[in-house]
Design a protein around this motif. Structure first.
Motif, mmCIF file in Angstrom:
data_model
loop_
_atom_site.group_PDB
_atom_site.id
_atom_site.type_symbol
_atom_site.label_atom_id
_atom_site.label_comp_id
_atom_site.label_asym_id
_atom_site.label_seq_id
_atom_site.Cartn_x
_atom_site.Cartn_y
_atom_site.Cartn_z
ATOM 1 N N ILE A 46 -12.232 54.003 43.934
ATOM 2 C CA ILE A 46 -13.474 54.144 43.262
ATOM 3 C C ILE A 46 -13.375 53.484 41.797
ATOM 4 C CG2 ILE A 46 -15.681 55.419 42.249
ATOM 5 C CD1 ILE A 46 -15.101 57.416 44.615
ATOM 6 N N LEU A 47 -14.095 52.620 41.358
ATOM 7 C CA LEU A 47 -13.893 51.849 40.055
ATOM 8 C C LEU A 47 -15.010 52.466 39.218
ATOM 9 C CD1 LEU A 47 -12.308 50.269 38.435
ATOM 10 C CD2 LEU A 47 -13.544 48.170 39.103
ATOM 11 N N PHE A 52 -16.285 52.457 26.617
ATOM 12 C CA PHE A 52 -14.887 52.838 25.972
ATOM 13 C C PHE A 52 -13.909 52.908 27.300
ATOM 14 C CE2 PHE A 52 -18.029 54.527 23.074
ATOM 15 C CZ PHE A 52 -17.710 53.835 22.254
ATOM 16 N N GLN A 53 -14.199 53.427 28.406
ATOM 17 C CA GLN A 53 -13.093 53.584 29.400
ATOM 18 C C GLN A 53 -13.621 52.989 30.928
ATOM 19 O OE1 GLN A 53 -12.691 58.173 30.580
ATOM 20 N NE2 GLN A 53 -11.421 57.221 28.789
ATOM 21 N N VAL A 54 -12.361 52.527 31.495
ATOM 22 C CA VAL A 54 -12.830 52.335 33.102
ATOM 23 C C VAL A 54 -12.045 53.358 33.811
ATOM 24 C CG1 VAL A 54 -12.339 50.450 34.861
ATOM 25 C CG2 VAL A 54 -13.434 49.987 32.547
ATOM 26 N N PHE A 72 -8.312 52.970 32.014
ATOM 27 C CA PHE A 72 -8.239 51.795 30.829
ATOM 28 C C PHE A 72 -9.256 51.744 29.729
ATOM 29 C CE2 PHE A 72 -7.541 50.657 35.558
ATOM 30 C CZ PHE A 72 -6.256 50.253 35.604
ATOM 31 N N GLN A 73 -8.693 51.497 28.758
ATOM 32 C CA GLN A 73 -9.478 51.465 27.553
ATOM 33 C C GLN A 73 -10.449 50.106 27.455
ATOM 34 O OE1 GLN A 73 -7.562 52.407 23.808
ATOM 35 N NE2 GLN A 73 -6.410 53.607 24.725
ATOM 36 N N VAL A 74 -11.569 50.032 27.312
ATOM 37 C CA VAL A 74 -12.334 49.029 27.552
ATOM 38 C C VAL A 74 -11.906 47.782 26.405
ATOM 39 C CG1 VAL A 74 -14.713 48.092 27.262
ATOM 40 C CG2 VAL A 74 -14.473 49.972 28.609
ATOM 41 N N ALA A 75 -11.691 48.424 25.182
ATOM 42 C CA ALA A 75 -11.141 47.488 24.203
ATOM 43 C C ALA A 75 -9.960 46.778 24.387
ATOM 44 C CB ALA A 75 -11.065 48.379 22.736
ATOM 45 N N ARG A 76 -9.301 47.047 25.343
ATOM 46 C CA ARG A 76 -7.885 46.532 25.656
ATOM 47 C C ARG A 76 -7.968 45.725 26.844
ATOM 48 N NH1 ARG A 76 -3.728 51.092 24.627
ATOM 49 N NH2 ARG A 76 -3.582 51.342 22.505
ATOM 50 N N ILE A 77 -9.398 45.464 27.312
ATOM 51 C CA ILE A 77 -9.377 44.567 28.389
ATOM 52 C C ILE A 77 -9.773 43.126 27.734
ATOM 53 C CG2 ILE A 77 -10.995 43.922 30.379
ATOM 54 C CD1 ILE A 77 -11.266 46.916 31.013
ATOM 55 N N ALA A 78 -8.971 42.154 28.113
ATOM 56 C CA ALA A 78 -9.103 40.596 27.680
ATOM 57 C C ALA A 78 -9.979 39.918 28.487
ATOM 58 C CB ALA A 78 -7.704 40.255 27.482
ATOM 59 N N TYR A 79 -9.974 40.294 29.455
ATOM 60 C CA TYR A 79 -10.952 39.176 30.388
ATOM 61 C C TYR A 79 -10.966 40.053 31.751
ATOM 62 C CZ TYR A 79 -11.741 34.787 33.043
ATOM 63 O OH TYR A 79 -12.532 33.887 33.524
ATOM 64 N N CYS A 80 -12.482 39.483 32.516
ATOM 65 C CA CYS A 80 -12.819 39.971 33.698
ATOM 66 C C CYS A 80 -13.470 38.754 34.385
ATOM 67 C CB CYS A 80 -13.320 41.295 33.582
ATOM 68 S SG CYS A 80 -15.056 41.185 33.021
ATOM 69 N N THR A 81 -13.326 38.926 35.708
ATOM 70 C CA THR A 81 -14.360 37.644 36.564
ATOM 71 C C THR A 81 -14.113 38.341 37.993
ATOM 72 O OG1 THR A 81 -14.139 35.664 37.010
ATOM 73 C CG2 THR A 81 -11.896 36.741 36.960
ATOM 74 N N ALA A 82 -15.372 37.789 38.447
ATOM 75 C CA ALA A 82 -15.435 38.010 39.835
ATOM 76 C C ALA A 82 -15.580 36.547 40.704
ATOM 77 C CB ALA A 82 -16.970 38.688 40.306
ATOM 78 N N MET A 127 -19.082 43.821 31.601
ATOM 79 C CA MET A 127 -19.565 43.183 30.376
ATOM 80 C C MET A 127 -20.322 43.898 29.449
ATOM 81 S SD MET A 127 -22.528 39.682 30.206
ATOM 82 C CE MET A 127 -23.624 40.771 30.708
ATOM 83 N N GLU A 128 -21.277 44.781 30.210
ATOM 84 C CA GLU A 128 -22.254 45.639 29.381
ATOM 85 C C GLU A 128 -21.385 46.827 28.835
ATOM 86 O OE1 GLU A 128 -25.434 45.879 28.714
ATOM 87 O OE2 GLU A 128 -25.308 43.621 29.847
ATOM 88 N N ALA A 129 -20.343 47.235 29.241
ATOM 89 C CA ALA A 129 -19.604 48.368 28.737
ATOM 90 C C ALA A 129 -18.523 47.732 27.561
ATOM 91 C CB ALA A 129 -18.275 48.968 29.706
ATOM 92 N N PHE A 130 -18.133 46.466 27.625
ATOM 93 C CA PHE A 130 -17.544 46.060 26.607
ATOM 94 C C PHE A 130 -18.491 45.608 25.383
ATOM 95 C CE2 PHE A 130 -16.280 42.139 23.993
ATOM 96 C CZ PHE A 130 -14.956 42.619 23.738
ATOM 97 N N LYS A 131 -19.637 45.278 25.719
ATOM 98 C CA LYS A 131 -20.828 45.057 24.522
ATOM 99 C C LYS A 131 -21.076 46.323 23.945
ATOM 100 C CE LYS A 131 -23.509 41.377 26.256
ATOM 101 N NZ LYS A 131 -24.970 40.994 26.863
ATOM 102 N N LYS A 132 -21.139 47.453 24.610
ATOM 103 C CA LYS A 132 -21.462 48.811 23.947
ATOM 104 C C LYS A 132 -20.161 49.310 23.119
ATOM 105 C CE LYS A 132 -24.876 50.279 27.289
ATOM 106 N NZ LYS A 132 -25.080 51.085 28.660
ATOM 107 N N THR A 133 -18.924 49.024 23.787
ATOM 108 C CA THR A 133 -17.782 49.435 23.022
ATOM 109 C C THR A 133 -17.713 48.748 21.657
ATOM 110 O OG1 THR A 133 -16.813 50.072 25.262
ATOM 111 C CG2 THR A 133 -15.321 49.614 23.299
#
Length: 162
Positions: A46-47, A52-54, A72-82, A127-133
């Motif tokens: 489950i993801l 702030f975190q995943v 995973f800390q959201v601030a350390r995620i450099a890129y994501c894609t589907a 993307m939303e989590a990153f914006k909020k963080t």
């Protein structure tokens, strides 16, 4: 989702397609393990994406209980894609892992979703989590409008309007 695994990648600038080769490798490993009935390499999970975190909850064989969890800390995620050629159902993210000796490595993690829509929804949630963080860190003074933080590469900062 099914956690496909992670692959350490090189580079610090991530553009469209940068996760493709890592995802292809993980996808091929999954296909090979399924052919050999080896359930060790990929697992039901489950993801959970939050500001702030995943959290990636690895589930037991029946998919009922969490047996392990990666955070995973959201601030350390450099890129994501589907958006992957190998399968539209794959969602992947690049994470800056800090090692015990304070060096870091970039790991590409990937999950297979039940549908293309689910993968796209995960990308949107990230993307939303990153914006909020990012907004919270800016409000707290941990990052500044004209500069960047150790947690954010400079190209992700918002440039000054003036």
């Amino acid at each position: 989702v099914t956690y496909l695994g992670k692959v350490t990648i090189s580079g610090t600038h991530f553009l469209s397609g940068c996760t493709e080769s890592a995802v292809v490798g993980l996808w091929d490993t999954k296909r090979t393990s399924v052919a050999h009935d080896d359930s060790i390499t990929s697992s039901n999970a489950i993801l959970e994406i939050r500001p702030f975190q995943v959290r990636l909850h690895h589930l037991d064989g029946r998919g009922e209980a969490t047996v392990a969890m990666d955070t995973f800390q959201v601030a350390r995620i450099a890129y994501c894609t589907a958006d992957h050629n190998v399968s539209p159902n794959v969602f992947a993210w690049i994470y800056r892992q800090i090692n015990d000796d304070l060096t870091f490595q970039m790991d590409c993690h990937a999950v297979e979703c039940e549908s293309k829509l689910e993968a796209k929804k995960l990308a949107h949630s990230m993307m939303e989590a990153f914006k909020k963080t990012f907004h919270s860190m800016r409000s707290d003074g941990r990052i500044h409008k004209s500069g960047s933080s150790d947690e954010f590469p400079e190209e992700l900062s918002t440039p000054d309007d003036g």
